[in-house]
Scaffold this motif. Structure first.
Motif, PDB file in Angstrom:
ATOM      1  N   SER A   4       0.814  -1.213   0.000  1.00 41.26           N
ATOM      2  CA  SER A   4       0.000   0.000   0.000  1.00 41.26           C
ATOM      3  C   SER A   4       0.845   1.260   0.000  1.00 41.26           C
ATOM      4  O   SER A   4       0.321   2.353  -0.189  1.00 41.26           O
ATOM      5  N   GLY A   5       2.139   1.132   0.255  1.00 41.32           N
ATOM      6  CA  GLY A   5       2.993   2.304   0.325  1.00 41.32           C
ATOM      7  C   GLY A   5       2.895   3.010   1.662  1.00 41.32           C
ATOM      8  O   GLY A   5       3.456   4.080   1.853  1.00 41.32           O
ATOM      9  N   MET A   6       2.197   2.424   2.610  1.00 38.71           N
ATOM     10  CA  MET A   6       2.030   3.029   3.923  1.00 38.71           C
ATOM     11  C   MET A   6       3.286   2.790   4.756  1.00 38.71           C
ATOM     12  O   MET A   6       3.833   1.702   4.769  1.00 38.71           O
ATOM     13  N   THR A   7       3.717   3.828   5.424  1.00 40.80           N
ATOM     14  CA  THR A   7       4.886   3.713   6.288  1.00 40.80           C
ATOM     15  C   THR A   7       4.429   3.543   7.730  1.00 40.80           C
ATOM     16  O   THR A   7       3.256   3.730   8.051  1.00 40.80           O
ATOM     17  N   VAL A   8       5.374   3.204   8.588  1.00 44.36           N
ATOM     18  CA  VAL A   8       5.057   3.068  10.014  1.00 44.36           C
ATOM     19  C   VAL A   8       4.531   4.401  10.545  1.00 44.36           C
ATOM     20  O   VAL A   8       3.548   4.450  11.279  1.00 44.36           O
ATOM     21  N   LYS A   9       5.165   5.489  10.151  1.00 42.89           N
ATOM     22  CA  LYS A   9       4.756   6.808  10.631  1.00 42.89           C
ATOM     23  C   LYS A   9       3.349   7.161  10.150  1.00 42.89           C
ATOM     24  O   LYS A   9       2.537   7.656  10.921  1.00 42.89           O
ATOM     25  N   SER A  10       3.051   6.891   8.894  1.00 43.02           N
ATOM     26  CA  SER A  10       1.722   7.245   8.391  1.00 43.02           C
ATOM     27  C   SER A  10       0.643   6.380   9.042  1.00 43.02           C
ATOM     28  O   SER A  10      -0.450   6.863   9.335  1.00 43.02           O
ATOM     29  N   LEU A  11       0.941   5.113   9.323  1.00 43.42           N
ATOM     30  CA  LEU A  11      -0.019   4.259  10.020  1.00 43.42           C
ATOM     31  C   LEU A  11      -0.239   4.753  11.439  1.00 43.42           C
ATOM     32  O   LEU A  11      -1.374   4.863  11.905  1.00 43.42           O
ATOM     33  N   PRO A  75       8.393  -3.192   7.103  1.00 40.57           N
ATOM     34  CA  PRO A  75       9.713  -3.412   7.708  1.00 40.57           C
ATOM     35  C   PRO A  75      10.142  -2.204   8.531  1.00 40.57           C
ATOM     36  O   PRO A  75       9.975  -1.064   8.114  1.00 40.57           O
ATOM     37  N   LEU A  76      10.660  -2.489   9.717  1.00 43.36           N
ATOM     38  CA  LEU A  76      11.165  -1.429  10.593  1.00 43.36           C
ATOM     39  C   LEU A  76      12.673  -1.340  10.399  1.00 43.36           C
ATOM     40  O   LEU A  76      13.436  -2.009  11.082  1.00 43.36           O
ATOM     41  N   THR A  77      13.080  -0.524   9.461  1.00 43.46           N
ATOM     42  CA  THR A  77      14.507  -0.418   9.143  1.00 43.46           C
ATOM     43  C   THR A  77      15.219   0.601  10.019  1.00 43.46           C
ATOM     44  O   THR A  77      16.443   0.613  10.067  1.00 43.46           O
ATOM     45  N   THR A  78      14.483   1.456  10.704  1.00 44.18           N
ATOM     46  CA  THR A  78      15.109   2.497  11.523  1.00 44.18           C
ATOM     47  C   THR A  78      15.057   2.161  12.999  1.00 44.18           C
ATOM     48  O   THR A  78      15.455   2.966  13.822  1.00 44.18           O
ATOM     49  N   LEU A  79      14.587   0.990  13.375  1.00 45.58           N
ATOM     50  CA  LEU A  79      14.455   0.605  14.771  1.00 45.58           C
ATOM     51  C   LEU A  79      15.394  -0.543  15.070  1.00 45.58           C
ATOM     52  O   LEU A  79      15.332  -1.596  14.422  1.00 45.58           O
ATOM     53  N   ALA A  80      16.257  -0.337  16.052  1.00 48.58           N
ATOM     54  CA  ALA A  80      17.166  -1.414  16.463  1.00 48.58           C
ATOM     55  C   ALA A  80      16.557  -2.148  17.647  1.00 48.58           C
ATOM     56  O   ALA A  80      16.219  -1.528  18.656  1.00 48.58           O
TER      57      ALA A  80
END
Length: 86
Positions: A4-11, A75-80
């Motif tokens: 959908s192109g939705m990001t974690v932030k937009s969700l 995918p959470l690419t910015t979260l460690a």
């Protein structure tokens, strides 16, 4: 599965912007003088409206949960997450 192109932030922003639902049944329960009890002196039509509203809301929540369960993973690419590191 589609993306959908939705990001974690937009969700998160979308869910955070959702206003609380004002249900008649909840207002009636909060108006009770003692917690855990429910009002007994309600007109039948008021009780019918409150119950119908809660049943409808529950159905809409279940439908939304079904739709959310079919979303593609984000995918959470910015979260460690060190606890689960390999």
């Amino acid at each position: 599965m589609f993306n959908s192109g939705m990001t974690v932030k937009s969700l998160r922003d979308c869910l955070a912007a959702t206003a609380p639902v004002d249900l008649l049944g909840m207002r009636l329960l909060k108006a009770c003088p003692q917690p855990g009890l429910y009002p007994t002196d309600l007109p039948r039509e008021t009780l019918k409206e409150a119950v119908s509203e809660i049943v409808d809301y529950t159905g809409r929540c279940a439908a939304a949960a079904r739709r959310l369960s079919h979303l593609a993973p984000i995918p959470l690419t910015t979260l460690a997450c060190l606890e689960f590191g390999l």
